[in-house]
Design an enzyme around this catalytic site. Structure first.
Site, PDB file in Angstrom:
ATOM      1  N   LYS A  44       0.846  -1.200   0.000  1.00 36.88           N
ATOM      2  CA  LYS A  44       0.000   0.000   0.000  1.00 36.88           C
ATOM      3  C   LYS A  44       0.883   1.253   0.000  1.00 36.88           C
ATOM      4  O   LYS A  44       2.085   1.167   0.254  1.00 36.88           O
ATOM      5  CB  LYS A  44      -0.903  -0.004   1.235  1.00 36.88           C
ATOM      6  CG  LYS A  44      -0.131   0.074   2.553  1.00 36.88           C
ATOM      7  CD  LYS A  44      -1.064   0.155   3.736  1.00 36.88           C
ATOM      8  CE  LYS A  44      -0.289   0.192   5.044  1.00 36.88           C
ATOM      9  NZ  LYS A  44      -1.116   0.567   6.178  1.00 36.88           N
ATOM     10  N   ARG A 142     -11.073   0.501  14.185  1.00 37.04           N
ATOM     11  CA  ARG A 142     -10.993   1.142  12.867  1.00 37.04           C
ATOM     12  C   ARG A 142     -12.024   0.452  11.982  1.00 37.04           C
ATOM     13  O   ARG A 142     -13.191   0.796  12.029  1.00 37.04           O
ATOM     14  CB  ARG A 142      -9.564   1.033  12.307  1.00 37.04           C
ATOM     15  CG  ARG A 142      -9.331   1.848  11.062  1.00 37.04           C
ATOM     16  CD  ARG A 142      -7.875   1.953  10.675  1.00 37.04           C
ATOM     17  NE  ARG A 142      -7.244   0.671  10.345  1.00 37.04           N
ATOM     18  CZ  ARG A 142      -5.978   0.536   9.981  1.00 37.04           C
ATOM     19  NH1 ARG A 142      -5.184   1.598   9.894  1.00 37.04           N
ATOM     20  NH2 ARG A 142      -5.468  -0.658   9.698  1.00 37.04           N
ATOM     21  N   HIS A 171      -6.509  -6.629  13.181  1.00 40.77           N
ATOM     22  CA  HIS A 171      -5.278  -5.831  13.113  1.00 40.77           C
ATOM     23  C   HIS A 171      -4.870  -5.362  14.506  1.00 40.77           C
ATOM     24  O   HIS A 171      -5.723  -5.071  15.343  1.00 40.77           O
ATOM     25  CB  HIS A 171      -5.515  -4.628  12.190  1.00 40.77           C
ATOM     26  CG  HIS A 171      -4.277  -3.866  11.846  1.00 40.77           C
ATOM     27  ND1 HIS A 171      -3.138  -4.461  11.356  1.00 40.77           N
ATOM     28  CD2 HIS A 171      -3.995  -2.534  11.910  1.00 40.77           C
ATOM     29  CE1 HIS A 171      -2.211  -3.531  11.135  1.00 40.77           C
ATOM     30  NE2 HIS A 171      -2.708  -2.364  11.464  1.00 40.77           N
ATOM     31  N   ARG A 227       0.637 -10.451   7.319  1.00 34.70           N
ATOM     32  CA  ARG A 227       0.634  -9.351   6.339  1.00 34.70           C
ATOM     33  C   ARG A 227       1.835  -8.450   6.663  1.00 34.70           C
ATOM     34  O   ARG A 227       1.825  -7.734   7.659  1.00 34.70           O
ATOM     35  CB  ARG A 227      -0.665  -8.538   6.449  1.00 34.70           C
ATOM     36  CG  ARG A 227      -1.936  -9.380   6.375  1.00 34.70           C
ATOM     37  CD  ARG A 227      -3.165  -8.486   6.420  1.00 34.70           C
ATOM     38  NE  ARG A 227      -3.234  -7.666   7.621  1.00 34.70           N
ATOM     39  CZ  ARG A 227      -3.899  -7.984   8.718  1.00 34.70           C
ATOM     40  NH1 ARG A 227      -4.562  -9.127   8.798  1.00 34.70           N
ATOM     41  NH2 ARG A 227      -3.912  -7.170   9.759  1.00 34.70           N
ATOM     42  N   TYR A 271      14.333  30.874   4.971  1.00 33.97           N
ATOM     43  CA  TYR A 271      13.094  31.494   5.476  1.00 33.97           C
ATOM     44  C   TYR A 271      13.085  31.528   6.997  1.00 33.97           C
ATOM     45  O   TYR A 271      13.514  30.574   7.653  1.00 33.97           O
ATOM     46  CB  TYR A 271      11.881  30.679   5.031  1.00 33.97           C
ATOM     47  CG  TYR A 271      11.584  30.745   3.555  1.00 33.97           C
ATOM     48  CD1 TYR A 271      11.326  31.963   2.937  1.00 33.97           C
ATOM     49  CD2 TYR A 271      11.537  29.589   2.804  1.00 33.97           C
ATOM     50  CE1 TYR A 271      11.029  32.007   1.585  1.00 33.97           C
ATOM     51  CE2 TYR A 271      11.239  29.628   1.455  1.00 33.97           C
ATOM     52  CZ  TYR A 271      10.987  30.840   0.855  1.00 33.97           C
ATOM     53  OH  TYR A 271      10.699  30.890  -0.492  1.00 33.97           O
ATOM     54  N   CYS A 318      13.055  24.894   2.884  1.00 34.54           N
ATOM     55  CA  CYS A 318      12.160  25.508   1.902  1.00 34.54           C
ATOM     56  C   CYS A 318      11.327  24.391   1.267  1.00 34.54           C
ATOM     57  O   CYS A 318      11.561  23.216   1.504  1.00 34.54           O
ATOM     58  CB  CYS A 318      12.945  26.194   0.802  1.00 34.54           C
ATOM     59  SG  CYS A 318      14.312  27.206   1.368  1.00 34.54           S
ATOM     60  N   ASP A 320      11.473  23.470  -1.740  1.00 33.71           N
ATOM     61  CA  ASP A 320      12.257  22.732  -2.735  1.00 33.71           C
ATOM     62  C   ASP A 320      13.750  22.702  -2.446  1.00 33.71           C
ATOM     63  O   ASP A 320      14.542  22.291  -3.293  1.00 33.71           O
ATOM     64  CB  ASP A 320      12.075  23.377  -4.117  1.00 33.71           C
ATOM     65  CG  ASP A 320      10.660  23.836  -4.328  1.00 33.71           C
ATOM     66  OD1 ASP A 320       9.783  22.971  -4.376  1.00 33.71           O
ATOM     67  OD2 ASP A 320      10.436  25.066  -4.387  1.00 33.71           O
TER      68      ASP A 320
HETATM   69  C1  LIG Z   1      -4.256  -3.877   7.996  1.00 32.91           C
HETATM   70  C2  LIG Z   1      -2.761  -3.885   7.879  1.00 32.91           C
HETATM   71  N1  LIG Z   1      -2.105  -5.053   7.859  1.00 32.91           N
HETATM   72  C3  LIG Z   1      -0.765  -5.120   7.752  1.00 32.91           C
HETATM   73  C4  LIG Z   1       0.005  -3.971   7.668  1.00 32.91           C
HETATM   74  C5  LIG Z   1       1.502  -4.087   7.539  1.00 32.91           C
HETATM   75  O1  LIG Z   1       2.172  -3.523   8.624  1.00 32.91           O
HETATM   76  P1  LIG Z   1       3.753  -3.569   8.732  1.00 32.91           P
HETATM   77  O2  LIG Z   1       4.278  -2.609   7.759  1.00 32.91           O
HETATM   78  O3  LIG Z   1       4.031  -3.190  10.144  1.00 32.91           O
HETATM   79  O4  LIG Z   1       4.200  -4.967   8.432  1.00 32.91           O
HETATM   80  C6  LIG Z   1      -0.622  -2.740   7.700  1.00 32.91           C
HETATM   81  C7  LIG Z   1       0.158  -1.501   7.676  1.00 32.91           C
HETATM   82  O5  LIG Z   1       0.012  -0.588   8.427  1.00 32.91           O
HETATM   83  C8  LIG Z   1      -2.047  -2.693   7.809  1.00 32.91           C
HETATM   84  O6  LIG Z   1      -2.704  -1.528   7.828  1.00 32.91           O
END
Ligand SMILES: Cc1ncc(COP(=O)(O)O)c(C=O)c1O
Length: 391
Positions: A44, A142, A171, A227, A271, A318, A320
């Site tokens: 992701k 969530r 999760h 995951r 700045y 800045c 950039d």
């Molecule tokens: C639902 C879910 N599963 C798994 C992960 C993977 O997490 P990580 O990068 O700690 O392995 C994430 C990432 O935040 C997540 O949102």
């Protein structure tokens, strides 16, 4: 990478190098630790900033069979780029988006009955089935059906004839802290749901809850699949977790000195005039700024690597550009490479080092490097591909 190479493919003298061999090595170590447990690679947020398409293709070449994203657009981007393996969309969808899940052969996280109905109807109309992973909220608050209502919900979902419940997922909000008591409570809640459903004759093939922290510290929660994101990219999720792997950081953010100037006592930099010279100083101007994901809170405290040594930012950032004090680096010249994040020589500036300075986490530091930075993919130290969405 050489000057000629960088000018061949992009002009921006700031880029991110992504070491594909490092990703493969990290993946191999995580896998070896998992035994028969399946691995779903989390790509992701543009693979945490490293580039979703290239990273996903590479992971698929390494034999990864399932990828995870959090939006339909991310999933479709990968499908259109020719990624064939299973793609799990872990983000919530609305009923009117069911069509895309079916059309692109995605696996969808789901927990709302109207979404289930829409997926079922769409799949039935297409003469196929919609594949879902039912999300159970065991404490993150969530997404997901509450663990208190999960049995009844899954029973209801199992009546949809065109839905295949391939997985059940939850999760952790805190798997990488020292105190694992809440994570263990979540695991107990999740496992209790699994065993009650089994007794009722409802068997779901893939139960999964672990992210990187869980992979490292909660082997009893690995279940059927984990995951994993951050570990694959070469970083531990916190300083409190077990560190069994020799992780190789996969990303390096590099720029080249655009200008050098000598300033006198009383002169200010940038700045807000946040740096005032107390003596004659030499300042290097780096052509990368907060619009590229380099946080403004790093003013006067951020560090970079020049010729393998640490140098400190001077003044504010800045949009950039930013400034580094190089008074003690007499040999630097315009065009010299500077590492903002990653390894150079024996030194490293990790996403954690940056995160600590800006009260953030390594995830945010990684994911924020922007689209103006070309991604340069390396294998055996050689450039294999470059992604520059601008040109
Ligand atoms: C639902 C879910 N599963 C798994 C992960 C993977 O997490 P990580 O990068 O700690 O392995 C994430 C990432 O935040 C997540 O949102």
């Amino acid at each position: 990478m050489s000057k000629t190479q960088s000018q061949t493919y992009f002009y921006r003298p700031s880029w991110m190098e992504v070491d594909l061999d490092a990703i493969a090595a990290n993946l191999a170590q995580v896998r070896a630790n998992l035994g028969a447990v399946q691995l779903c690679a989390v790509v992701k947020a543009d693979a945490y900033g490293l580039g979703a398409i290239e990273v996903a293709r590479w992971l698929e070449q390494q034999g990864v069979q399932r990828l995870a994203v959090v939006t339909l657009d991310e999933a479709i981007e990968l499908r259109r780029a020719g990624v064939h393996c299973a793609i799990l969309n872990m983000g919530a969808i609305f009923p009117d988006q069911a069509e895309a899940v079916v059309e692109y052969h995605l696996e969808q996280m789901a927990f709302q009955s109207d979404v289930m109905q829409a997926l079922n109807a769409r799949a039935a109309a297409c003469g196929t089935e919609a594949v879902v992973h039912v999300k159970v909220d065991t404490g993150m608050s969530r997404y997901g059906v509450s663990w208190r209502d999960a049995i009844a919900a899954v029973e209801a979902f199992s009546h949809f004839r065109s839905i295949r419940v391939a997985g059940a997922m939850t999760h952790f909000p805190m798997s990488d802290g020292l105190d694992k008591s809440f994570a263990l409570l979540q695991m107990e809640r999740f496992k209790a749901i699994r065993s009650t459903l089994q007794k009722k004759g409802i068997s779901i093939p893939l139960w999964h809850m672990c992210n990187s922290g869980g992979v490292l510290d909660l082997p009893q929660a690995h279940l059927d699949m984990v995951r994993v994101g951050l570990l694959l990219y070469g970083y531990y999720p916190s300083s409190d977790v077990n560190r069994p792997f020799q992780l190789q950081p996969a990303a390096r953010v590099v720029t080249r000195i655009a200008a050098l100037r000598t300033i006198q006592r009383g002169d200010t930099v940038g700045y807000g005039r946040r740096f005032m010279a107390e003596k004659e100083e030499r300042i290097a101007v780096l052509p990368i700024g907060y619009a590229d994901g380099y946080d403004r809170k790093l003013r006067n405290i951020g560090e970079v690597l020049i010729q393998g040594r640490r140098a400190t930012l001077a003044g504010g950032l800045c949009m950039d550009a930013c400034f580094v004090r190089v008074t003690d680096f007499p040999h630097v010249r315009p065009g010299d490479e500077v590492t903002l994040m990653g390894r150079e020589g024996g030194e490293e500036i990790s996403p954690h080092d940056i995160a600590r300075k800006i009260d953030s986490v390594s995830y945010e530091v990684l994911a924020r490097w922007g689209r103006r930075l070309p991604r340069v993919y390396l294998r055996d130290g050689k450039v294999t591909e470059i992604r520059n969405p601008l040109l």
